[in-house]
Design an enzyme around this catalytic site. Structure first.
Site, PDB file in Angstrom:
ATOM      1  CE  LYS A 147      -1.499  -4.533   3.450  1.00  0.00           C
ATOM      2  NZ  LYS A 147      -1.824  -5.835   2.863  1.00  0.00           N
ATOM      3  CB  SER A 180      -0.858  -0.033   1.267  1.00  0.00           C
ATOM      4  OG  SER A 180      -1.442   1.220   1.484  1.00  0.00           O
ATOM      5  CE1 TYR A 187      -3.886  -2.763   5.621  1.00  0.00           C
ATOM      6  CE2 TYR A 187      -3.449  -0.441   5.188  1.00  0.00           C
ATOM      7  CZ  TYR A 187      -3.707  -1.724   4.729  1.00  0.00           C
ATOM      8  OH  TYR A 187      -3.768  -1.959   3.377  1.00  0.00           O
TER       9      TYR A 187
END
Ligand code: NAD
Ligand code: UDP
Length: 338
Positions: free
Chosen positions: A153, A125, A149
């Protein structure tokens, strides 16, 4: 024929990618625990493509299930979408996010290694760029994370880099998505968030259809053209096609590489509201509220590395994105089980 394993293939981006893969004749096998999706999305893939989608309901952390899947199928490549993705939830449940996203990826990679499968496309992302010092963002920008989050990643990207360092036979595409929006042009597939959506587009479309009264605009005092946040919105079908290009690149021994998948153009929240009003012919009432904690002013990609290396460019316009979302939302006001 070689099989492509799609983890999280029943989800928003995964299901659109299944369509593009099936339409190009790839043999697809989906593994999804349906924690944030419906199996109906795969029925819609079948309806669109006229082909059969093989689906296993299960978890990427289930080691014995994974072993069985790899033993029973000639898997050549894994496209790994499975993960939890809500930023605010990740702040409340950090361990659940690390467990699912990081541990799940480790279990998946271990099973791949055990079975001699070393081709992986990973859903990363633009959040790994944190708050970029300048724009547009190229892949060599410094990386950072501001929430669990994003950190999941980032950690996974680092784990995958270590994996490649330890065994250079791995080929890994880290696809850094900017802001996926849009829906399949058929109106049969789209984003179907559980509960109150976090992202802008589902919020806007739910206001347009009358499911929500008003859109909260998180801040209009950013240093942008109209003061609202700017993002690089990319049609989910373009994004899906990026995965096909990445799979083909893995076959040419790319090692581990990151590619930005974005359009390369920024649009503000109010640009999106106006575009949606125009297409839907519905007013989108909005109220400016406080900035959302952790949000950045602006973020858009330099997608030239993907163009040069993968031969991939985003083709769909903002109007395509908005009209496809509107078609999906109007035809399926309550999502897949409406
Ligand atoms: P999604 O929630 O629609 O799809 C993810 C799928 O993974 C869901 O179907 C869910 O049921 C499944 N899943 C989650 N944990 C699992 C597990 N442990 N085992 C098996 N299945 C599991 O999300 P999406 O928007 O399609 O995103 C796909 C990937 O892309 C995610 O990894 C996400 O973090 C990443 N990503 C998404 C965006 C975005 O804005 N949509 C942006 C950047 C990156
Ligand atoms: N946004 C907003 N209202 C909403 C949801 C989002 O104003 O209800 C804004 C948000 O502040 C950001 C942009 O829309 O500037 C995109 O937000 P989204 O959550 O879709 O993506 P991300 O912030 O993860 O890039």
């Amino acid at each position: 024929m070689n099989v492509i394993l799609i983890t999280g293939g029943a989800g928003y981006i995964g299901s659109h990618t299944c369509v593009e893969l099936q339409e190009r004749g790839f043999d697809v096998l989906v593994l999804d625990n349906l924690c944030n999706s419906h199996a109906e999305s795969l029925n819609r893939v079948e309806q669109i493509t006229g082909g059969n989608v093989r689906f296993i309901e299960g978890d990427i952390r289930d080691r014995s299930l994974l072993a069985q899947i790899f033993q029973n199928n000639a898997i050549s490549c894994v496209v790994h979408f499975a993960g939890l993705k809500a930023v605010s939830e990740s702040c409340e449940l950090p361990l659940a996010y690390y467990e699912n996203n990081v541990s799940g990826t480790i279990t998946l990679c271990q099973t791949m290694a055990d079975n001699g499968v070393r081709n992986l496309v990973f859903s990363s992302s633009a959040t790994v760029y944190g708050n970029p010092a300048s724009l547009p963002i190229t892949e060599d920008f410094p990386l950072s994370a501001t929430n669990p989050y994003g950190r999941s990643k980032l950690v996974i990207e680092e784990i995958l880099a270590d994996l490649h360092k330890a065994d250079s036979r791995w080929n890994i595409a880290l696809l850094r998505y900017f802001n996926p929006v849009g829906a399949h042009p058929s109106g049969l597939m789209g984003e179907d968030p559980n509960g109150i959506p976090n992202n802008l587009m589902p919020c806007v479309s739910q206001v347009a259809i009358g499911k929500r009264k008003i859109l909260n605009v998180f801040g209009n005092d950013y240093p942008t053209s109209d003061g609202t946040g700017v993002r690089d919105y990319i049609h989910v079908q373009d994004l899906a096609c990026g995965h096909i290009c990445a799979i083909q690149r893995l076959d040419k021994n790319c090692g581990i590489q990151a590619w930005n998948l974005g359009v390369g153009q920024g649009h503000s929240v109010l640009d999106m509201v106006r575009a949606f009003e125009k297409v839907s012919e519905q007013p989108i009432p909005y109220e400016v509220v406080a900035r959302r904690p952790g949000d950045i002013a602006a973020c858009y990609a330099d997608p030239s590395k993907a163009r040069n290396d993968l031969g991939w460019v985003a083709k769909k316009s903002l109007e395509d994105m908005v009209s496809d979302v509107w078609r999906w939302q109007s035809q399926n006001p309550n999502g897949y089980y409406g």
